[in-house]
Design an enzyme around this catalytic site. Structure first.
Site, mmCIF file in Angstrom:
data_model
loop_
_atom_site.group_PDB
_atom_site.id
_atom_site.type_symbol
_atom_site.label_atom_id
_atom_site.label_comp_id
_atom_site.label_asym_id
_atom_site.label_seq_id
_atom_site.Cartn_x
_atom_site.Cartn_y
_atom_site.Cartn_z
ATOM 1 N N TYR A 71 26.139 -6.737 23.311
ATOM 2 C CA TYR A 71 25.659 -5.493 22.723
ATOM 3 C C TYR A 71 25.383 -4.460 23.814
ATOM 4 C CZ TYR A 71 23.029 -2.246 19.814
ATOM 5 O OH TYR A 71 22.607 -1.109 19.160
ATOM 6 N N SER B 192 23.581 3.428 21.940
ATOM 7 C CA SER B 192 22.236 2.892 21.743
ATOM 8 C C SER B 192 21.410 3.259 22.960
ATOM 9 C CB SER B 192 22.284 1.368 21.600
ATOM 10 O OG SER B 192 20.997 0.781 21.742
#
Length: 274
Positions: free
Chosen positions: A173, A155
């Site tokens: 995350y 990401s």
């Protein structure tokens, strides 16, 4: 005209929908057969509806419509023995394993889940799941002796210092996606003697069900920096399309990128530079 992946087999996790489905279809368009894996059930801590068995069947049908072969199985990437069995079955049916896309991941966590559980689930899916996928696949690729390519899905939040806010879900995350960079780089060294290349791609927010859903829309709406965001106007915040990521991956796993390994490739519109 043959595609640039003709005769190759690609393993893709998180293939039921979203980026995983897009990658599977894109590689099939280039001639690859596909081992498509997905958990196909809800993880309790995840705030949005996850992919289903019907979603995975639709992915398989799309691959078959392109004239390619597919082995589609319900597998949790947190379960290494199950992954190993699915990989072995896929190779037995399709004949080889040349490409691995460790794509499965989770995003926003439910506010009803305690921080420790949210952090642990993020790490187990987004990091351990990636490690498990490559551990299940790499030995077969090494034994096969024909090289190959592995791409890990990270990401943009794994390339910048933003995203974490002290909660278990956001911190987990961001930590897991930062770790993807390190795994990709060290695995590039590990597998280079076997002519297996390892890279990671780091998309900005993508126009997929993982991002475009009511839970994320509520987060936008409740944010002080936002005013009344909803699923409809989330697309105005600069989301990319899954196909943009798929196109980057199709290049990375092709012979056109045969000397490209150990890179962390942003796929965005300048988000990581802001």
């Amino acid at each position: 005209m043959p595609g640039q992946l003709e005769g190759k087999t690609a393993l893709i996790t998180g293939a039921a929908r979203g980026q995983g489905r897009s990658h599977a279809v894109r590689l099939a368009q280039e001639g690859a057969d596909i081992i498509a894996l997905d958990i196909c059930r809800q993880i309790e801590s995840v705030a949005y509806p996850m992919g289903t068995a019907e979603d995975l069947r639709q992915t398989a049908a799309m691959i078959e419509a392109l004239g390619r072969n597919v082995v589609a199985r319900k597998v949790d990437v947190r379960d290494l023995p199950a992954l190993g069995a699915a990989v072995a079955e896929g190779i037995a049916v399709l004949g080889s394993l040349d490409i691995v896309l460790a794509n499965a991941g989770i995003g926003m966590m439910s506010p009803d889940i305690d921080d420790a559980r949210a952090f642990r689930d993020q790490m187990e899916v987004n990091l351990f799941g990636v490690w498990n996928t490559v551990q299940a696949a790499a030995p077969a690729m090494i034994e096969q002796g024909t090289g190959g390519a592995i791409v890990l899905t990270g990401s943009t939040l794994g390339l910048v210092g933003r995203g974490g806010d002290g909660t278990g879900g956001s911190d987990g995350y961001c930590a897991s996606k930062h770790a993807i960079v390190g795994l990709g780089r060290t695995w590039a060294h590990w597998l280079a003697p076997h002519n297996i290349r390892v890279n990671s791609v780091h998309p900005a927010g993508a126009n997929t069900p993982m991002v475009v859903n009511d839970a994320v829309a509520k987060l936008f709406a409740d944010s002080p920096a936002s005013s009344g965001a909803d699923v409809g106007n989330l697309l105005d915040v600069g989301l990319i399309e899954a196909s943009d990521v798929s196109n980057a991956i199709a290049w990375l796993v092709s012979d056109q990128a045969r000397y490209v390994t150990g890179i962390a490739l942003p796929v965005d519109a300048g988000f990581t530079a802001k």
